[in-house]
Design an enzyme around this catalytic site. Structure first.
Site, PDB file in Angstrom:
ATOM      1  CG  ASN A  75      -2.047   1.242   1.445  1.00 47.86           C
ATOM      2  OD1 ASN A  75      -2.849   1.266   1.349  1.00 47.86           O
ATOM      3  ND2 ASN A  75      -0.848   2.409   2.210  1.00 47.86           N
ATOM      4  CB  SER A  87      -4.037   4.993  -9.144  1.00 50.41           C
ATOM      5  OG  SER A  87      -4.460   6.238  -8.742  1.00 50.41           O
ATOM      6  CE1 TYR A 140       0.704   8.008  -6.739  1.00 45.81           C
ATOM      7  CE2 TYR A 140      -0.714   8.164  -7.839  1.00 45.81           C
ATOM      8  CZ  TYR A 140      -0.835   7.321  -7.280  1.00 45.81           C
ATOM      9  OH  TYR A 140      -1.670   6.725  -6.681  1.00 45.81           O
ATOM     10  CB  ALA A 141      -0.409   8.265 -13.985  1.00 46.09           C
ATOM     11  CB  ALA A 142       4.743   6.422 -15.416  1.00 49.74           C
ATOM     12  CB  SER A 143       4.821   4.679 -10.590  1.00 48.24           C
ATOM     13  OG  SER A 143       3.669   5.131  -9.011  1.00 48.24           O
ATOM     14  CE  LYS A 144       0.105   3.909  -7.111  1.00 48.57           C
ATOM     15  NZ  LYS A 144       0.059   3.024  -5.182  1.00 48.57           N
ATOM     16  CB  ILE A 204      -9.672   7.542  -1.373  1.00 46.57           C
ATOM     17  CG1 ILE A 204     -10.058   6.397  -2.728  1.00 46.57           C
ATOM     18  CG2 ILE A 204     -10.256   7.139   0.406  1.00 46.57           C
ATOM     19  CD1 ILE A 204     -11.441   6.326  -2.325  1.00 46.57           C
TER      20      ILE A 204
END
Ligand code: NAD
Length: 240
Positions: A79, A131, A144-148, A175
């Site tokens: 997480n 995400s 960030y989005a690429a890591s997810k 959230i």
């Protein structure tokens, strides 16, 4: 640790990790929280009456030492995650390397260190935190989005590689947690609520309930899946 199943939750001191711990404990699990925020971790573990350890998941030796002393492991919830939203023209490479280090390498360190224990369990699983950002292509998110997206690819890859250990991911939408509270100040919350089909921002337990399901026997045939928990936002935005 007795007969109870045991879960480790990374980044468990607050937010979605804490809420997942609450949910698993109420389902009868033993839970250990790991986090780098020792003070918050201590308070949270006291409130939940569970085990905890200060571990920075980017520190491979600390991660290995933590998992080596565990007698049993049936679920690993990856997480812990960070984000550094930045425009490309002002991007800090140092910041974005840290995003990759925590979100991808941190997860890898934990999975690798936990593997033997998970293989010794009669029924074990991993839940990774992706995400909604991995599928919606928002601007200015740095890496960030690429890591997810990488986490989603690894979830499917590990589902093949590690079977019969089940590997799934959850992709939260908007959230409200300690980590995201800045995004919901003033009118921002109302604007976001209007965009979400169910008409409300998500609460940590919306995610925790799905994490609990994914590690349970009820999900014993669910493997290699990414489940978005976004009130319908990935389907689109309602006209209001
Ligand atoms: N809240 C959301 O809206 C949302 C949406 C999509 C995805 N997520 C993902 O869910 C996860 C949890 O998000 P949150 O909102 O609860 O975040 P949060 O910032 O409230 O909590 C994250 C926790 O991770 C810990 N952490 C950070 N780096 C660490 C490290 N190197 N080692 C150990 N612990 C570390 C922090 O100390 C913190 O306690 C993250 O992976 C995040 O990317 C959250």
């Amino acid at each position: 640790m007795g007969e109870k199943k045991h879960a480790v939750i990374t980044g468990g001191a607050q937010g979605l990790g804490y809420s997942s711990a609450e949910s698993l404990i109420s389902d009868g699990w033993n839970v250990s929280l790991i986090d780098l925020n020792t003070e918050k971790l201590r308070q949270s573990a006291a409130a939940l009456d569970c085990e905890y350890s200060t571990v920075d998941i980017t520190d491979v030796e600390a991660v290995n030492n933590f998992f080596l002393q565990l007698p049993r492991l049936d679920a690993l919830i990856n997480n812990a995650g960070i984000w550094k939203p930045q425009r490309l023209d002002a991007i800090s490479i140092t910041d974005q390397k840290l995003v990759i280090d925590v979100n991808i390498f941190g997860t890898l360190h934990c999975v690798k260190a936990a593997l033997k224990l998970l293989q010794s369990s009669p029924s074990s699983s991993i839940v990774n935190l992706s995400s909604l950002a991995a599928m919606t292509n928002s601007p200015n998110l740095g890496l960030y989005a690429a890591s997810k997206s990488a986490i989603e690819t690894l979830t499917r890859q590990w589902a093949l590689e590690l079977a019969p250990i089940r590997v799934n991911a959850v992709g939260p939408g908007l959230i409200l947690t300690e980590g995201t509270s800045e995004n919901y100040k003033g009118q921002a919350r109302e604007m976001r609520e209007k965009a979400i089909p169910v008409g409300r921002v998500g609460e940590p337990n919306d995610v925790a309930d799905v994490v609990s399901f994914l590690v349970s026997d009820a999900a014993s045939y669910v493997n290699g899946q990414i489940i978005y928990i976004d009130g319908g936002l990935s389907a689109g935005t309602p006209q209001r």
